[in-house]
Design an enzyme around this catalytic site. Sequence first.
Site, PDB file in Angstrom:
ATOM      1  N   SER A 141      -7.466  -3.445  10.246  1.00 21.57           N
ATOM      2  CA  SER A 141      -8.029  -2.514   9.279  1.00 21.57           C
ATOM      3  C   SER A 141      -6.878  -1.870   8.507  1.00 21.57           C
ATOM      4  O   SER A 141      -5.918  -2.551   8.131  1.00 21.57           O
ATOM      5  CB  SER A 141      -8.889  -1.499  10.030  1.00 21.57           C
ATOM      6  OG  SER A 141      -9.420  -0.572   9.142  1.00 21.57           O
ATOM      7  N   TYR A 155     -11.198  -1.778  -1.692  1.00 23.53           N
ATOM      8  CA  TYR A 155     -10.416  -2.037  -0.474  1.00 23.53           C
ATOM      9  C   TYR A 155     -10.712  -0.981   0.585  1.00 23.53           C
ATOM     10  O   TYR A 155     -10.961  -1.300   1.757  1.00 23.53           O
ATOM     11  CB  TYR A 155      -8.929  -2.045  -0.837  1.00 23.53           C
ATOM     12  CG  TYR A 155      -7.978  -2.316   0.321  1.00 23.53           C
ATOM     13  CD1 TYR A 155      -7.831  -3.608   0.825  1.00 23.53           C
ATOM     14  CD2 TYR A 155      -7.212  -1.291   0.881  1.00 23.53           C
ATOM     15  CE1 TYR A 155      -6.955  -3.866   1.870  1.00 23.53           C
ATOM     16  CE2 TYR A 155      -6.334  -1.542   1.919  1.00 23.53           C
ATOM     17  CZ  TYR A 155      -6.210  -2.835   2.411  1.00 23.53           C
ATOM     18  OH  TYR A 155      -5.333  -3.073   3.450  1.00 23.53           O
ATOM     19  N   LYS A 159     -12.216  -1.489   4.543  1.00 21.57           N
ATOM     20  CA  LYS A 159     -11.488  -1.111   5.763  1.00 21.57           C
ATOM     21  C   LYS A 159     -12.289  -0.066   6.563  1.00 21.57           C
ATOM     22  O   LYS A 159     -12.304  -0.099   7.793  1.00 21.57           O
ATOM     23  CB  LYS A 159     -10.085  -0.604   5.403  1.00 21.57           C
ATOM     24  CG  LYS A 159      -9.197  -1.700   4.786  1.00 21.57           C
ATOM     25  CD  LYS A 159      -9.036  -2.884   5.721  1.00 21.57           C
ATOM     26  CE  LYS A 159      -8.207  -4.000   5.138  1.00 21.57           C
ATOM     27  NZ  LYS A 159      -8.031  -5.148   6.040  1.00 21.57           N
TER      28      LYS A 159
HETATM   29  P1  NAP Z   1      -0.255 -10.879   3.134  1.00 23.26           P
HETATM   30  O1  NAP Z   1       1.205 -10.963   3.423  1.00 23.26           O
HETATM   31  O2  NAP Z   1      -0.727 -11.011   1.725  1.00 23.26           O
HETATM   32  O3  NAP Z   1      -1.022 -11.932   4.065  1.00 23.26           O
HETATM   33  C1  NAP Z   1      -2.404 -12.080   3.948  1.00 23.26           C
HETATM   34  C2  NAP Z   1      -2.828 -13.257   4.793  1.00 23.26           C
HETATM   35  O4  NAP Z   1      -4.265 -13.424   4.669  1.00 23.26           O
HETATM   36  C3  NAP Z   1      -2.219 -14.569   4.328  1.00 23.26           C
HETATM   37  O5  NAP Z   1      -1.997 -15.410   5.428  1.00 23.26           O
HETATM   38  C4  NAP Z   1      -3.306 -15.138   3.431  1.00 23.26           C
HETATM   39  O6  NAP Z   1      -3.161 -16.548   3.296  1.00 23.26           O
HETATM   40  C5  NAP Z   1      -4.545 -14.737   4.221  1.00 23.26           C
HETATM   41  N1  NAP Z   1      -5.770 -14.734   3.418  1.00 23.26           N
HETATM   42  C6  NAP Z   1      -6.045 -14.031   2.299  1.00 23.26           C
HETATM   43  N2  NAP Z   1      -7.279 -14.321   1.860  1.00 23.26           N
HETATM   44  C7  NAP Z   1      -7.802 -15.218   2.725  1.00 23.26           C
HETATM   45  C8  NAP Z   1      -9.040 -15.897   2.818  1.00 23.26           C
HETATM   46  N3  NAP Z   1     -10.015 -15.741   1.895  1.00 23.26           N
HETATM   47  N4  NAP Z   1      -9.247 -16.749   3.855  1.00 23.26           N
HETATM   48  C9  NAP Z   1      -8.276 -16.947   4.779  1.00 23.26           C
HETATM   49  N5  NAP Z   1      -7.084 -16.332   4.756  1.00 23.26           N
HETATM   50  C10 NAP Z   1      -6.852 -15.479   3.729  1.00 23.26           C
HETATM   51  O7  NAP Z   1      -0.847  -9.475   3.635  1.00 23.26           O
HETATM   52  P2  NAP Z   1      -0.483  -8.527   4.864  1.00 23.26           P
HETATM   53  O8  NAP Z   1       0.135  -7.303   4.295  1.00 23.26           O
HETATM   54  O9  NAP Z   1       0.192  -9.269   5.942  1.00 23.26           O
HETATM   55  O10 NAP Z   1      -1.961  -8.106   5.295  1.00 23.26           O
HETATM   56  C11 NAP Z   1      -2.612  -8.594   6.451  1.00 23.26           C
HETATM   57  C12 NAP Z   1      -3.767  -7.658   6.782  1.00 23.26           C
HETATM   58  O11 NAP Z   1      -3.235  -6.358   7.060  1.00 23.26           O
HETATM   59  C13 NAP Z   1      -4.781  -7.480   5.665  1.00 23.26           C
HETATM   60  O12 NAP Z   1      -6.078  -7.420   6.188  1.00 23.26           O
HETATM   61  C14 NAP Z   1      -4.410  -6.145   5.066  1.00 23.26           C
HETATM   62  O13 NAP Z   1      -5.505  -5.492   4.447  1.00 23.26           O
HETATM   63  C15 NAP Z   1      -3.928  -5.407   6.296  1.00 23.26           C
HETATM   64  N6  NAP Z   1      -3.052  -4.276   5.989  1.00 23.26           N
HETATM   65  C16 NAP Z   1      -1.879  -4.474   5.328  1.00 23.26           C
HETATM   66  C17 NAP Z   1      -1.085  -3.366   5.029  1.00 23.26           C
HETATM   67  C18 NAP Z   1       0.217  -3.480   4.304  1.00 23.26           C
HETATM   68  O14 NAP Z   1       0.766  -2.448   3.905  1.00 23.26           O
HETATM   69  N7  NAP Z   1       0.776  -4.659   4.124  1.00 23.26           N
HETATM   70  C19 NAP Z   1      -1.507  -2.084   5.420  1.00 23.26           C
HETATM   71  C20 NAP Z   1      -2.703  -1.934   6.098  1.00 23.26           C
HETATM   72  C21 NAP Z   1      -3.478  -3.043   6.380  1.00 23.26           C
HETATM   73  P3  NAP Z   1      -3.691 -17.322   1.978  1.00 23.26           P
HETATM   74  O15 NAP Z   1      -3.478 -16.397   0.816  1.00 23.26           O
HETATM   75  O16 NAP Z   1      -2.888 -18.584   1.918  1.00 23.26           O
HETATM   76  O17 NAP Z   1      -5.132 -17.575   2.274  1.00 23.26           O
END
Ligand code: NAP
Length: 252
Positions: A141, A155, A159
């Site tokens: 989340s 978004y 979450k």
């Molecule tokens: P990221 O580096 O952009 O990675 C996102 C991952 O999700 C990638 O592997 C992407 O691969 C995959 N993805 C996206 N859409 C998809 C779909 N429709 N089907 C299957 N896979 C999909 O992002 P991240 O920052 O690591 O984020 C991971 C999670 O943590 C997310 O849920 C995000 O909301 C959460 N989060 C992140 C942060 C932050 O600051 N980074 C903070 C709070 C929460 P493909 O694009 O190749 O499909």
Amino acid sequence: MRLEGKVAIITGGSLGIGLETAIRFAKEGAKVAIAGRGLTALEEAASLIRNVSSEVMTAQVDVQAKSQVDRLVDEVIERWGAVHILVNNAGICGLSSFLDITEKDWDEHMNVNLKGAFLAGQRVAREMMERGTGGSIIHMSSVNGIKAEAMQAHYNVTKGGMNLLSMSMALELAPYGIRVNALCPGFIETRLTKSLIDDPRAIADYVKTIPMGRVGQPEEIADAALFLASDESRYMTGHNLVVDGGQVIKLA
Ligand code: NAP
């Protein structure tokens, strides 16, 4: 090792938080299946995971599509016989003022972040129940599920929904030994946050909102995911675990 003999599925395991979580789990003895849409990223991620474990599989999956999620779970069961851990991590985050969010943007956020978690959570929970293995389901989340941030209404809602999905599932699945928790990261350095991180003035301003004075790293979320996946959190379910350098406790 804390996950010896366990089988884990990590959606969005090809990049960022999901990839670091997959590496962390593999180091602790888990067999890991990573899913995402981009094939190149999946292959690159798998080769990184193979540095610590040979037990890795990749699946090209769009989590919005039930048939693709079902195929992923089928393939994992066929190969390894069970699923003990699911990390619903795949996610997207667009920036748009509330008045400018299009219907397409809204639907895409709901479908990837929330419906994707529902589809995989329901399918994996059924497998865990039928096999009597119990398990741990983790929803990646965000602090945006606890407090609202401007330019991210769609978004934020996904979450917040994931947090309630975790509690709802936790209530009904507890009798089967299935724990469901949400992990709420703050601002973590990944592809998702790259545009802000690459803007020196904007990131300097943003970091002022974080009491610990720095952004987080994917490894720091992976450590918390390991805790929720492992028996160390065996009496925790329906919980929102915040890992954010203190960001949400700050009033101004
Ligand atoms: P990221 O580096 O952009 O990675 C996102 C991952 O999700 C990638 O592997 C992407 O691969 C995959 N993805 C996206 N859409 C998809 C779909 N429709 N089907 C299957 N896979 C999909 O992002 P991240 O920052 O690591 O984020 C991971 C999670 O943590 C997310 O849920 C995000 O909301 C959460 N989060 C992140 C942060 C932050 O600051 N980074 C903070 C709070 C929460 P493909 O694009 O190749 O499909």
